[in-house]
Design a protein around this motif. Sequence first.
Motif, PDB file in Angstrom:
ATOM      1  N   VAL A 169      29.914  11.088  -2.277  1.00 16.68           N
ATOM      2  CA  VAL A 169      29.671   9.672  -2.035  1.00 16.68           C
ATOM      3  C   VAL A 169      31.011   8.948  -1.900  1.00 16.68           C
ATOM      4  O   VAL A 169      31.916   9.143  -2.708  1.00 16.68           O
ATOM      5  N   SER A 170      31.140   8.134  -0.861  1.00 18.87           N
ATOM      6  CA  SER A 170      32.338   7.310  -0.705  1.00 18.87           C
ATOM      7  C   SER A 170      31.930   5.943  -0.187  1.00 18.87           C
ATOM      8  O   SER A 170      30.738   5.684   0.043  1.00 18.87           O
ATOM      9  N   ASP A 171      32.912   5.071   0.024  1.00 18.38           N
ATOM     10  CA  ASP A 171      32.618   3.757   0.591  1.00 18.38           C
ATOM     11  C   ASP A 171      32.081   3.850   2.014  1.00 18.38           C
ATOM     12  O   ASP A 171      31.429   2.935   2.503  1.00 18.38           O
ATOM     13  N   LYS A 222      26.979   2.005  -9.361  1.00 16.23           N
ATOM     14  CA  LYS A 222      26.883   1.812  -7.910  1.00 16.23           C
ATOM     15  C   LYS A 222      26.449   3.084  -7.184  1.00 16.23           C
ATOM     16  O   LYS A 222      25.692   3.014  -6.198  1.00 16.23           O
ATOM     17  N   THR A 223      26.893   4.254  -7.653  1.00 16.75           N
ATOM     18  CA  THR A 223      26.717   5.486  -6.885  1.00 16.75           C
ATOM     19  C   THR A 223      25.854   6.547  -7.564  1.00 16.75           C
ATOM     20  O   THR A 223      25.385   7.467  -6.901  1.00 16.75           O
ATOM     21  N   ARG A 262      27.550   9.025   2.583  1.00 19.52           N
ATOM     22  CA  ARG A 262      27.085  10.034   1.638  1.00 19.52           C
ATOM     23  C   ARG A 262      26.963  11.331   2.431  1.00 19.52           C
ATOM     24  O   ARG A 262      26.175  11.415   3.374  1.00 19.52           O
ATOM     25  N   ALA A 275      27.055   8.772  -9.232  1.00 18.38           N
ATOM     26  CA  ALA A 275      27.877   9.991  -9.203  1.00 18.38           C
ATOM     27  C   ALA A 275      28.251  10.391 -10.626  1.00 18.38           C
ATOM     28  O   ALA A 275      28.483   9.550 -11.493  1.00 18.38           O
ATOM     29  N   ALA A 295      31.803  11.318  -6.515  1.00 21.80           N
ATOM     30  CA  ALA A 295      32.365  10.210  -5.744  1.00 21.80           C
ATOM     31  C   ALA A 295      33.782  10.537  -5.299  1.00 21.80           C
ATOM     32  O   ALA A 295      34.585  11.053  -6.080  1.00 21.80           O
TER      33      ALA A 295
END
Length: 238
Positions: A81-83, A128-129, A86, A131, A110
């Motif tokens: 997961v990144s900005d 937020k994620t 996914r 992760a 993440a």
Amino acid sequence: MPIKRSVGKVIVAVTGLEREGRIAASVDVRVMTCGANSEILRRKLAAALDDTVRGIISFGICGGLSPDLPLGTCIIASEIVSDRARIPVDAEWSGRLRRLLPQTVSGPVAGIDALLPGAQEKSTLFQKTAALGADMESHVAAELASAHKIPFACLRAIADPAWSALPPAATCAVVNENGTINKSAVLRSLLAHPGQVPNLVRLARESSAAFSALLRCRDLIGSRMAGPDFRQPALDMA
């Protein structure tokens, strides 16, 4: 003694630190170390992806995000997961890792471009994620693997749990491009903030435990990191 380069297909192990690379290295593994710098990694990895590369694995220590996971927990990523995205991992490769490493946990990891200095930053990213952990290489490696249609996996060991804060010397630029510690930068930070010495000692102890967990995993998955073309040693008659 330097490890000889394989003349056949190889696995690329992406690491931030030179010590991680030493654990990953074998005749079947080409180590790509970037000093926890995503732009350096993107450039070096893109140049290294030739037709001998059979798979890419993000391998090393990470920061914990889930408050349920203690120091030394090893995570096999279910996705990165990144900005920006996914990105799924290779299901077969990750499945082999889970079978060979039943003591690990599986979940999102993440990818971040800057260290998370404290528990609040880690908690925010976790909310937020979802992760389980975070590192500074996996998102770049996953993006390039996806773009080049190369199987990708991720195995990370928690070095600083979700409730642990990093001292200033660990959050400034203290890693060289080859993955070694920039001792001058650490010394400057210590001179500016001498009270961080106990936390640096704690961080060294925690990192050592994570590296030991990573080494145990590496011994169990073998010289090809359980990657594509993996065969159980007992069945390998070559």
